[in-house]
Write a protein that holds these residues in place. Structure first.
Motif, short mmCIF file in Angstrom:
data_model
loop_
_atom_site.label_atom_id
_atom_site.label_comp_id
_atom_site.label_asym_id
_atom_site.label_seq_id
_atom_site.Cartn_x
_atom_site.Cartn_y
_atom_site.Cartn_z
N SER A 49 0.86 -1.17 0.00
CA SER A 49 0.00 0.00 0.00
C SER A 49 0.91 1.23 0.00
N VAL A 51 1.22 5.20 0.30
CA VAL A 51 0.50 6.38 0.79
C VAL A 51 1.43 7.59 0.75
N CYS A 59 -4.40 8.66 4.47
CA CYS A 59 -3.25 7.75 4.57
C CYS A 59 -3.30 6.98 5.88
N SER A 62 -6.15 4.37 5.70
CA SER A 62 -5.77 3.30 4.79
C SER A 62 -4.77 2.34 5.44
N THR A 63 -3.76 2.89 6.07
CA THR A 63 -2.72 2.05 6.69
C THR A 63 -3.30 1.26 7.85
N THR A 80 3.39 -1.02 3.97
CA THR A 80 2.99 0.32 3.57
C THR A 80 4.27 1.07 3.27
N SER A 82 5.62 4.93 2.50
CA SER A 82 5.31 6.36 2.48
C SER A 82 6.61 7.14 2.36
N ILE A 103 6.07 -0.83 7.96
CA ILE A 103 6.04 0.48 7.32
C ILE A 103 7.45 0.76 6.80
N ARG A 126 -0.91 7.69 -4.22
CA ARG A 126 -1.60 6.60 -3.52
C ARG A 126 -1.90 5.46 -4.50
N VAL A 128 -2.29 0.72 -4.59
CA VAL A 128 -2.22 -0.59 -3.93
C VAL A 128 -1.74 -1.58 -4.97
#
Length: 163
Positions: A49, A51, A59, A62-63, A80, A82, A103, A126, A128
């Protein structure tokens, strides 16, 4: 690729991979400061994912949503990515209780640039991704309005059907 933020046009640095393509090589940073490459992350089917900034509401939502699903999918990696710094990510995870999903930081923008997701504003678009263990894109959702959430159900249903 053109996306929008509150209907204002933004452009990524390129075109992201499509379903059936191989994921490009990239490097991100783990919470412990070590670098991770595509090969390090894809030991089994993987949901990524992406973000823009964990410190924004969409964000964060979503996470946390994907974090809550990790335990339902044995045999699937969940990440995730970012553009936040490691300190930002650690503080956010501590404040939000996110422990199941790893993350990863793209503060260097290597991932975003290689994937064609990097925006001039300094964040990644953003999206997926579900990737096979050999690096093939199996599923892709590009979220064209930055303030929209991804279609969680579609991604999770796709993962359920991989079993």
């Amino acid at each position: 690729m053109k996306i929008t933020r509150l209907n204002e046009p933004l452009y990524t640095n390129g075109e992201p991979p499509k379903v059936g393509d191989k994921l490009p090589d990239f490097t991100v940073v783990r919470a412990d400061g070590s670098k991770a490459t595509k090969a390090d992350l894809l030991s089994k089917p993987t949901l990524i994912s992406v973000v823009p900034d964990l410190n924004t509401s969409v964000c964060s939502i979503s996470t946390k949503r994907f974090n809550n699903e990790v335990d339902k999918f044995a045999g699937i990696n969940f990440y995730t990515i970012s553009t936040n710094t490691l300190d930002d990510q650690k503080n956010w995870c501590a404040a939000e209780g996110v422990k199941n999903m790893e993350i990863l930081s793209d503060e260097s923008h290597n991932f975003g640039e290689e994937m064609g997701l990097y925006l001039e504003s300094g964040v990644d678009s953003r999206s997926v991704w579900i990737i096979s263990a050999d690096g093939e894109v199996l599923y892709q959702e590009l979220v064209y309005e930055m303030t929209d959430e991804p279609d969680y159900d579609a991604a999770l249903t796709f993962l359920s059907n991989l079993k």
